[in-house]
Design a protein around this motif. Structure first.
Motif, short mmCIF file in Angstrom:
data_model
loop_
_atom_site.label_atom_id
_atom_site.label_comp_id
_atom_site.label_asym_id
_atom_site.label_seq_id
_atom_site.Cartn_x
_atom_site.Cartn_y
_atom_site.Cartn_z
N ALA A 56 -13.30 16.06 -12.38
CA ALA A 56 -12.67 15.01 -11.57
C ALA A 56 -11.70 14.18 -12.42
O ALA A 56 -10.64 13.78 -11.93
N GLU A 57 -12.04 13.94 -13.68
CA GLU A 57 -11.14 13.19 -14.56
C GLU A 57 -9.86 13.98 -14.84
O GLU A 57 -8.77 13.40 -14.90
N ARG A 58 -10.00 15.31 -15.00
CA ARG A 58 -8.80 16.13 -15.19
C ARG A 58 -7.92 16.08 -13.93
O ARG A 58 -6.70 15.96 -14.02
N ASN A 59 -8.58 16.18 -12.77
CA ASN A 59 -7.82 16.11 -11.51
C ASN A 59 -7.13 14.76 -11.37
O ASN A 59 -6.00 14.68 -10.87
N LEU A 60 -7.81 13.71 -11.79
CA LEU A 60 -7.22 12.38 -11.71
C LEU A 60 -5.97 12.29 -12.58
O LEU A 60 -4.94 11.76 -12.17
N GLN A 61 -6.07 12.85 -13.81
CA GLN A 61 -4.91 12.83 -14.70
C GLN A 61 -3.76 13.65 -14.12
O GLN A 61 -2.60 13.23 -14.18
N ASP A 62 -4.09 14.82 -13.54
CA ASP A 62 -3.04 15.64 -12.91
C ASP A 62 -2.39 14.88 -11.75
O ASP A 62 -1.17 14.91 -11.58
N LEU B 213 -0.88 18.43 -2.82
CA LEU B 213 -1.98 17.71 -3.45
C LEU B 213 -3.00 17.25 -2.40
O LEU B 213 -4.21 17.43 -2.57
N LEU B 214 -2.53 16.69 -1.31
CA LEU B 214 -3.42 16.22 -0.25
C LEU B 214 -4.16 17.37 0.42
O LEU B 214 -5.35 17.29 0.71
N GLN B 215 -3.43 18.48 0.63
CA GLN B 215 -4.07 19.65 1.25
C GLN B 215 -5.14 20.22 0.34
O GLN B 215 -6.23 20.62 0.80
N LEU C 10 0.84 -1.20 0.00
CA LEU C 10 0.00 0.00 0.00
C LEU C 10 0.87 1.25 0.00
O LEU C 10 1.88 1.32 0.69
N SER C 11 0.46 2.24 -0.78
CA SER C 11 1.20 3.50 -0.84
C SER C 11 0.24 4.67 -0.83
O SER C 11 -0.95 4.51 -1.06
N VAL C 12 0.78 5.86 -0.56
CA VAL C 12 -0.03 7.08 -0.59
C VAL C 12 -0.64 7.27 -1.96
O VAL C 12 -1.81 7.67 -2.11
N SER C 13 0.13 7.00 -3.00
CA SER C 13 -0.38 7.21 -4.36
C SER C 13 -1.60 6.34 -4.63
O SER C 13 -2.56 6.79 -5.26
N HIS C 14 -1.57 5.08 -4.13
CA HIS C 14 -2.73 4.21 -4.31
C HIS C 14 -3.98 4.83 -3.69
O HIS C 14 -5.06 4.84 -4.27
N LEU C 15 -3.83 5.34 -2.48
CA LEU C 15 -4.98 5.91 -1.76
C LEU C 15 -5.50 7.17 -2.44
O LEU C 15 -6.71 7.37 -2.59
N VAL C 16 -4.57 8.07 -2.84
CA VAL C 16 -4.98 9.33 -3.47
C VAL C 16 -5.71 9.06 -4.78
O VAL C 16 -6.78 9.62 -5.07
N LEU C 17 -5.13 8.19 -5.61
CA LEU C 17 -5.74 7.90 -6.90
C LEU C 17 -7.08 7.18 -6.73
O LEU C 17 -8.04 7.47 -7.45
N ARG C 18 -7.15 6.25 -5.79
CA ARG C 18 -8.41 5.53 -5.58
C ARG C 18 -9.49 6.48 -5.08
O ARG C 18 -10.67 6.35 -5.46
N ALA C 19 -9.12 7.45 -4.23
CA ALA C 19 -10.09 8.43 -3.74
C ALA C 19 -10.70 9.20 -4.91
O ALA C 19 -11.91 9.44 -4.96
N LYS C 20 -9.86 9.58 -5.86
CA LYS C 20 -10.38 10.33 -7.00
C LYS C 20 -11.21 9.44 -7.92
O LYS C 20 -12.21 9.88 -8.50
N GLN C 21 -10.80 8.20 -8.07
CA GLN C 21 -11.60 7.27 -8.87
C GLN C 21 -12.98 7.05 -8.26
O GLN C 21 -14.00 7.01 -8.95
N LEU C 22 -13.03 6.93 -6.93
CA LEU C 22 -14.32 6.77 -6.24
C LEU C 22 -15.18 8.01 -6.40
O LEU C 22 -16.41 7.92 -6.50
#
Length: 428
Positions: free
Chosen positions: A288-294, A343-345, A3-15
């Protein structure tokens, strides 16, 4: 893979994207429900004149309304079936409300047959249609209550209160048409008209509060139209004529026409609201898709070009660093930990802002729910009609100079014995 931070951040945006897609699906469901409500409202109004006139009038109008309603009903049944798929994410409450609505739809064919035979009275038929429509309106409110995006939620609050106001207008059309077609005023039906006028005003005030400015201005302009002025004159006739006094039966056509024009305008506004909801959902998905790509790009940079760990941590926790000192920012070749922190903030700030904007929409829906529950409690415990229950809440609100919501909450807090009739003081 760990598990990594990137996994969590990207999954949050996908959800987030998945949630908006589900919401877009609920908007389509609400649209079809609204269309069916509109068709059933017209059928109810035509049926009231058909039965009150002994089957002599409005048979063609009633048939046209049924022809309009049937294909929409088929579409809605298909959407209900689709909601059973796990991917749709329908809740138990959603499916229960669908089951209740389906129960009413299943009984519709038999009701129409009875009306063909002129078995029920006009009042009974109006009540039967109104019960079916009430279940559909409740389902629309539930759909709106599930929204999690402020811009979309505000439009949904406007939509459901417009639907509720339109339903009160539809009931008013049916009751008034029945009175005029019968040729005599009736005190109970007269009071029902007064209640329905008040119910419309309350729902439409909330609609205006949450609707987009252009749509609100359009509706307010319609209130100044000759059609609405004529409706107000006919309302005065119904509300001021003494019970039992004769009414001009020829006015039933005029009443139905002007009431229908006002309801049709509500229907046109409803269509525009649905279009606004579709646009809002699409805009939210695209953003949201643009944010996900960023996010994916930033996180890819972080994974491919990790900064010197010790330097990044030292800079991040250095409390003595001057505010204008060079920050630990990423270079094209070497992003830093602070990029991920930013990004998280940013994501946390955006979610907090959404939550505060959602609060106004939630308050409007909560108030409606509490008042409806209080009305239901008075109806069940004291045997009151819906109109009498609401008038009792209104009177308590005015007598005690308290908000209607506060009175409703206090009513729900009362124990059952508080509603019992006073015991007789006669000693045997």
């Amino acid at each position: 893979m760990p598990l990594s931070v990137s996994h969590l951040v990207l999954r949050a945006k996908q959800l987030e994207i998945e949630a908006v897609r589900h919401l877009a699906g609920r908007v389509e469901l609400a649209d079809v429900i609204g269309q069916l409500i509109h068709a059933l409202q017209r059928e109810r109004g035509a049926t009231s004149i058909f039965l009150a006139s002994g089957g002599q009038r409005f048979q063609a109008e009633r048939q046209a309304a049924m022809d309009k309603a049937r294909p929409i009903e088929v579409t809605l049944r298909t959407l209900f079936e689709q909601q059973l798929a796990p991917a749709q994410g329908a809740s138990a409450r959603t499916l229960s409300l669908m089951a209740w609505a389906l129960l009413g739809l299943d009984a519709l064919a038999d009701l129409r047959t009875q009306i063909d035979q002129r078995t029920p009275t006009a009042h009974e038929a109006v009540a039967a249609f109104s019960r079916l429509i009430a279940g559909l309106v409740e389902l629309v409110f539930h759909v709106a209550d599930a929204a999690l995006h402020p811009g979309i939620s505000r439009l949904l609050v406007a939509f459901v209160h417009l639907v509720q106001g339109k339903e009160a207008a539809g009931q008013e059309r049916a009751v008034g048409a029945q009175l005029f077609a019968s040729g005599a005023n009736d005190e109970a039906e007269q009071q029902r008209v007064v209640h329905l006028i008040d119910a419309q005003e309350r729902s439409l005030r909330v609609f205006e509060e949450f609707a987009e400015p252009a749509l609100r201005a359009r509706w307010q302009q319609h209130q100044l139209s000759p059609t609405v002025a004529q409706l107000e004159r006919l309302r005065r006739t119904l509300c001021t004529t003494k019970p039992g006094a004769p009414l001009d039966t020829a006015l039933s056509d005029t009443w139905f026409a002007v009431s229908s024009e006002r309801i049709s305008e509500m229907g046109r506004v409803q269509v525009e609201l649905v279009q606004s909801l579709r646009r809002a959902c699409q805009t939210q998905i695209e953003a949201a898709e643009r944010n996900l790509q960023d996010s994916e790009g930033l996180l890819r940079q972080l994974r491919d070009n990790p900064p010197p760990h010790s330097h990044a941590v030292a800079r991040f926790f250095n409390t003595n660093e001057a505010p204008d000192a060079a920050p630990a920012l990423a270079t094209p070749d070497q992003p830093s930990v602070s990029s991920l922190v930013d990004l998280l903030q940013a994501q946390s700030t955006r979610l907090a802002s959404m939550e505060s904007e959602l609060e106004a929409a939630r308050r409007a829906l909560h108030e409606r729910k509490v008042i409806e529950r209080a009305k239901g409690a008075l109806m069940a415990r004291m045997g009151l009609t819906e109109e009498a229950a609401f008038r009792a809440l209104q009177k308590a609100s005015m007598d005690h100079n308290r908000r209607l919501l506060d009175v409703a909450e206090a009513t729900l807090a009362l124990p059952d014995f508080a509603f019992a009739p006073p015991a007789s003081t006669h000693q045997k």
